[in-house]
Design an enzyme around this catalytic site. Structure first.
Site, short mmCIF file in Angstrom:
data_model
loop_
_atom_site.label_atom_id
_atom_site.label_comp_id
_atom_site.label_asym_id
_atom_site.label_seq_id
_atom_site.Cartn_x
_atom_site.Cartn_y
_atom_site.Cartn_z
N CYS A 140 -2.40 6.51 10.67
CA CYS A 140 -1.02 6.04 10.52
C CYS A 140 -0.91 4.82 9.60
CB CYS A 140 -0.42 5.71 11.88
SG CYS A 140 -0.42 7.11 13.01
N HIS A 141 -1.78 3.84 9.80
CA HIS A 141 -1.70 2.61 9.02
C HIS A 141 -3.02 2.17 8.42
CE1 HIS A 141 1.69 2.55 11.90
NE2 HIS A 141 2.34 2.30 10.78
#
Length: 176
Positions: A140-141
């Site tokens: 996700c990040h």
């Protein structure tokens, strides 16, 4: 008139008295059973917080599994000797959240890593055996954790947490 021999024999009144007492005791037990049983926690409550046991024998070296405890994913990794050596030689000064590898595993069981599989940045689920450090990667990040679950790169502020667990035997752990 009562004689000594007839007083020693049970009468119909004695039988009725005993039968009534037994019926009252059975009735009280039948009535009390649901009241006592409703005080026990239901299955969902037990599952939500009860300790779980995990058999480690089917996990091959270099493999990891994911189990759930209290609704959280728990990664159990059977680390290779290479992964253990790499995790132990990392200088603490290079880690954003410094923690020794030996503090994240149980003594004598260095090959087993048990971590809660929730990224400490925004709560995503990282993928095992991904990223630059052969540990965990949060797609996700971009947070990357090493094979000890320590943050090495990305926005995550802390290492993957280690849940409370004990070794019940050499091949079984209890989480919780």
């Amino acid at each position: 008139m009562t004689t000594a021999s007839s007083a020693d024999q049970p009468t119909r009144r004695d039988f009725l008295l005993v039968a009534t007492g037994v019926a009252a005791a059975v009735g009280a037990a039948v009535t009390a059973w649901p009241l006592v049983a409703q005080m026990n926690p239901d299955a969902a409550t037990i599952a939500a917080g009860a300790p779980i046991e995990v058999d480690l024998t089917p996990i091959a070296e270099g493999q990891d599994i994911k189990v759930f405890w209290r609704g959280k994913p728990i990664y159990i990794s059977h680390r290779t000797k290479k992964q253990i050596a790499e995790a132990q030689k990392v200088p603490l000064s290079s880690l954003p959240d410094p923690e020794l590898d030996s503090a994240r595993v149980k003594a004598g069981h260095d090959q087993w890593l048990v971590v809660i599989g929730i990224c400490t940045h925004l709560g995503c689920i990282p993928i095992a055996h991904e990223g630059n450090y052969d540990g965990f990667f949060c797609p996700c990040h971009g947070s990357q954790y090493d094979s000890s679950g320590r943050i090495r790169q990305g926005p995550a502020p802390a290492n993957l947490p280690v849940p409370p667990y004990i070794f019940v035997s050499d091949t079984k752990i209890q989480i919780g």
